[in-house]
Motif scaffolding. Structure first.
Motif, PDB file in Angstrom:
ATOM      1  N   CYS A  96       3.817 -11.152  -0.165  1.00 24.60           N
ATOM      2  CA  CYS A  96       4.186 -11.137  -1.486  1.00 24.60           C
ATOM      3  C   CYS A  96       2.956 -10.522  -1.787  1.00 24.60           C
ATOM      4  N   ALA A  97       3.084  -9.301  -2.560  1.00 23.37           N
ATOM      5  CA  ALA A  97       1.763  -8.652  -3.343  1.00 23.37           C
ATOM      6  C   ALA A  97       2.892  -9.143  -5.145  1.00 23.37           C
ATOM      7  N   ALA A  98       1.274  -8.709  -5.354  1.00 24.55           N
ATOM      8  CA  ALA A  98       1.525  -8.469  -7.472  1.00 24.55           C
ATOM      9  C   ALA A  98       1.278  -7.474  -7.429  1.00 24.55           C
ATOM     10  N   ARG A  99       2.339  -6.813  -8.159  1.00 22.02           N
ATOM     11  CA  ARG A  99       0.754  -4.881  -9.164  1.00 22.02           C
ATOM     12  C   ARG A  99       1.359  -5.416 -10.954  1.00 22.02           C
ATOM     13  N   MET A 100       0.210  -4.989 -11.406  1.00 23.64           N
ATOM     14  CA  MET A 100       0.317  -5.027 -13.198  1.00 23.64           C
ATOM     15  C   MET A 100       0.770  -3.599 -13.256  1.00 23.64           C
ATOM     16  N   ALA A 101       0.601  -2.695 -12.770  1.00 20.84           N
ATOM     17  CA  ALA A 101       0.972  -1.421 -13.494  1.00 20.84           C
ATOM     18  C   ALA A 101       2.240  -1.320 -13.355  1.00 20.84           C
ATOM     19  N   THR A 102       2.818  -0.465 -13.977  1.00 16.32           N
ATOM     20  CA  THR A 102       3.858  -0.092 -13.733  1.00 16.32           C
ATOM     21  C   THR A 102       4.260   1.600 -13.002  1.00 16.32           C
ATOM     22  N   GLY A 103       5.557   1.721 -12.142  1.00 12.23           N
ATOM     23  CA  GLY A 103       6.013   2.780 -11.677  1.00 12.23           C
ATOM     24  C   GLY A 103       6.341   2.367 -10.355  1.00 12.23           C
ATOM     25  N   ARG A 104       6.651   3.711  -9.300  1.00 12.43           N
ATOM     26  CA  ARG A 104       7.234   3.055  -8.266  1.00 12.43           C
ATOM     27  C   ARG A 104       4.845   2.946  -7.461  1.00 12.43           C
ATOM     28  N   ALA A 105       5.434   2.026  -6.605  1.00 13.90           N
ATOM     29  CA  ALA A 105       4.344   2.000  -6.093  1.00 13.90           C
ATOM     30  C   ALA A 105       4.735   1.390  -4.388  1.00 13.90           C
ATOM     31  N   THR A 106       3.943   2.289  -3.610  1.00 14.71           N
ATOM     32  CA  THR A 106       4.827   1.575  -2.102  1.00 14.71           C
ATOM     33  C   THR A 106       3.265   1.780  -1.038  1.00 14.71           C
ATOM     34  N   THR A 107       1.743   1.412  -1.565  1.00 12.60           N
ATOM     35  CA  THR A 107       1.796   1.645  -0.642  1.00 12.60           C
ATOM     36  C   THR A 107       0.462   0.263  -0.933  1.00 12.60           C
ATOM     37  N   LYS A 108      -0.492  -0.692  -0.272  1.00 12.74           N
ATOM     38  CA  LYS A 108      -0.945  -1.980  -0.305  1.00 12.74           C
ATOM     39  C   LYS A 108      -2.631  -1.758  -0.795  1.00 12.74           C
ATOM     40  N   ASP A 109      -2.530  -0.389  -1.079  1.00 18.38           N
ATOM     41  CA  ASP A 109      -3.923  -0.933  -2.219  1.00 18.38           C
ATOM     42  C   ASP A 109      -3.347  -0.144  -3.386  1.00 18.38           C
ATOM     43  N   GLU A 110      -2.278  -0.280  -3.641  1.00 15.45           N
ATOM     44  CA  GLU A 110      -1.538  -0.220  -5.322  1.00 15.45           C
ATOM     45  C   GLU A 110      -1.084  -1.102  -5.686  1.00 15.45           C
ATOM     46  N   TYR A 111      -1.469  -2.767  -4.962  1.00 18.57           N
ATOM     47  CA  TYR A 111      -0.901  -3.911  -4.902  1.00 18.57           C
ATOM     48  C   TYR A 111      -2.584  -4.543  -5.873  1.00 18.57           C
ATOM     49  N   ASP A 112      -2.045  -5.584  -6.678  1.00 20.30           N
ATOM     50  CA  ASP A 112      -3.375  -6.622  -6.853  1.00 20.30           C
ATOM     51  C   ASP A 112      -3.848  -7.423  -6.633  1.00 20.30           C
ATOM     52  N   TYR A 113      -2.401  -8.545  -6.467  1.00 21.25           N
ATOM     53  CA  TYR A 113      -3.084  -9.221  -5.757  1.00 21.25           C
ATOM     54  C   TYR A 113      -1.629 -10.202  -4.710  1.00 21.25           C
ATOM     55  N   TRP A 114      -2.094 -10.678  -4.017  1.00 21.26           N
ATOM     56  CA  TRP A 114      -1.674 -11.099  -2.768  1.00 21.26           C
ATOM     57  C   TRP A 114      -1.897 -12.518  -1.920  1.00 21.26           C
ATOM     58  N   GLY A 115      -0.707 -12.434  -1.790  1.00 21.50           N
ATOM     59  CA  GLY A 115      -0.639 -14.159  -0.493  1.00 21.50           C
ATOM     60  C   GLY A 115      -0.963 -14.545   0.656  1.00 21.50           C
ATOM     61  N   GLN A 116      -0.693 -15.414   1.378  1.00 22.68           N
ATOM     62  CA  GLN A 116      -1.482 -15.824   2.428  1.00 22.68           C
ATOM     63  C   GLN A 116      -1.216 -14.523   3.751  1.00 22.68           C
ATOM     64  N   GLY A 117       0.284 -14.774   2.765  1.00 27.92           N
ATOM     65  CA  GLY A 117       1.899 -14.588   4.548  1.00 27.92           C
ATOM     66  C   GLY A 117       1.987 -15.037   5.111  1.00 27.92           C
ATOM     67  N   THR A 118       3.241 -15.063   5.323  1.00 23.23           N
ATOM     68  CA  THR A 118       4.310 -16.393   5.640  1.00 23.23           C
ATOM     69  C   THR A 118       4.425 -15.891   7.491  1.00 23.23           C
ATOM     70  N   GLN A 119       4.237 -16.187   8.314  1.00 16.20           N
ATOM     71  CA  GLN A 119       5.062 -15.974   9.970  1.00 16.20           C
ATOM     72  C   GLN A 119       6.410 -15.433   9.831  1.00 16.20           C
ATOM     73  N   VAL A 120       6.879 -14.538   9.996  1.00 13.67           N
ATOM     74  CA  VAL A 120       8.778 -14.422  10.866  1.00 13.67           C
ATOM     75  C   VAL A 120       8.936 -14.470  12.254  1.00 13.67           C
ATOM     76  N   THR A 121       9.775 -14.846  12.499  1.00 11.87           N
ATOM     77  CA  THR A 121       9.882 -14.107  14.444  1.00 11.87           C
ATOM     78  C   THR A 121      11.100 -14.481  14.346  1.00 11.87           C
ATOM     79  N   VAL A 122      12.193 -13.184  15.375  1.00 12.78           N
ATOM     80  CA  VAL A 122      12.839 -12.961  15.705  1.00 12.78           C
ATOM     81  C   VAL A 122      13.218 -12.504  17.183  1.00 12.78           C
ATOM     82  N   SER A 123      13.727 -13.839  17.270  1.00 13.59           N
ATOM     83  CA  SER A 123      14.357 -14.015  19.179  1.00 13.59           C
ATOM     84  C   SER A 123      15.536 -13.126  19.308  1.00 13.59           C
ATOM     85  N   SER A 124      15.583 -12.343  20.456  1.00 14.44           N
ATOM     86  CA  SER A 124      16.930 -11.247  20.876  1.00 14.44           C
ATOM     87  C   SER A 124      17.783 -12.848  22.154  1.00 14.44           C
TER      88      SER A 124
END
Length: 124
Positions: A96-124
């Motif tokens: 999860c990431a948060a960005r204070m500025a408005t406008g379209r932003a699609t790259t990780k460098d454009e986001y200011d805050y990050w969570g630690q992440g959660t693993q998703v595993t999909v088995s076939s």
């Protein structure tokens, strides 16, 4: 400062569903554009979905359109990612990431805050 904590990841069979949550603390999320990114082993972190501060506009990477839905509840300071029809290629750590500025932003460098992440595993 914003602290983000993701939850809801896990192991699921292909075709199944998961709902990820991102709870924020420290500041209200009212003014932030929020996004979900994912990173698979050996790959770059990529944006999956984003939502504007009001929740009035959302965007998705092509590979998840029609399967994933991003939403937010500003009263609960929480952002969600509903993932349906999951595929093995969706396997990744989701951030999860948060960005204070408005406008379209699609790259990780454009986001200011990050969570630690959660693993998703999909088995076939």
């Amino acid at each position: 400062q914003v602290q983000l904590v993701e939850s809801g990841g896990g192991l699921v069979q292909a075709g199944g569903s998961l709902r990820l949550s991102c709870a924020a603390s420290g500041r209200t999320l009212w003014w932030y554009t929020m996004a979900w990114f994912r990173q698979a082993p050996g790959k770059e972190r990529e944006i999956v979905a984003a939502i504007t501060s009001s929740g009035g506009s959302t965007s998705y990477v092509e590979s998840v359109k029609g399967r994933f839905t991003i939403s937010r509840d500003n009263a609960k300071n929480t952002v969600y990612l509903q993932m349906n029809s999951l595929k093995p290629e969706d396997t990744a750590v989701y951030y999860c990431a948060a960005r204070m500025a408005t406008g379209r932003a699609t790259t990780k460098d454009e986001y200011d805050y990050w969570g630690q992440g959660t693993q998703v595993t999909v088995s076939s």
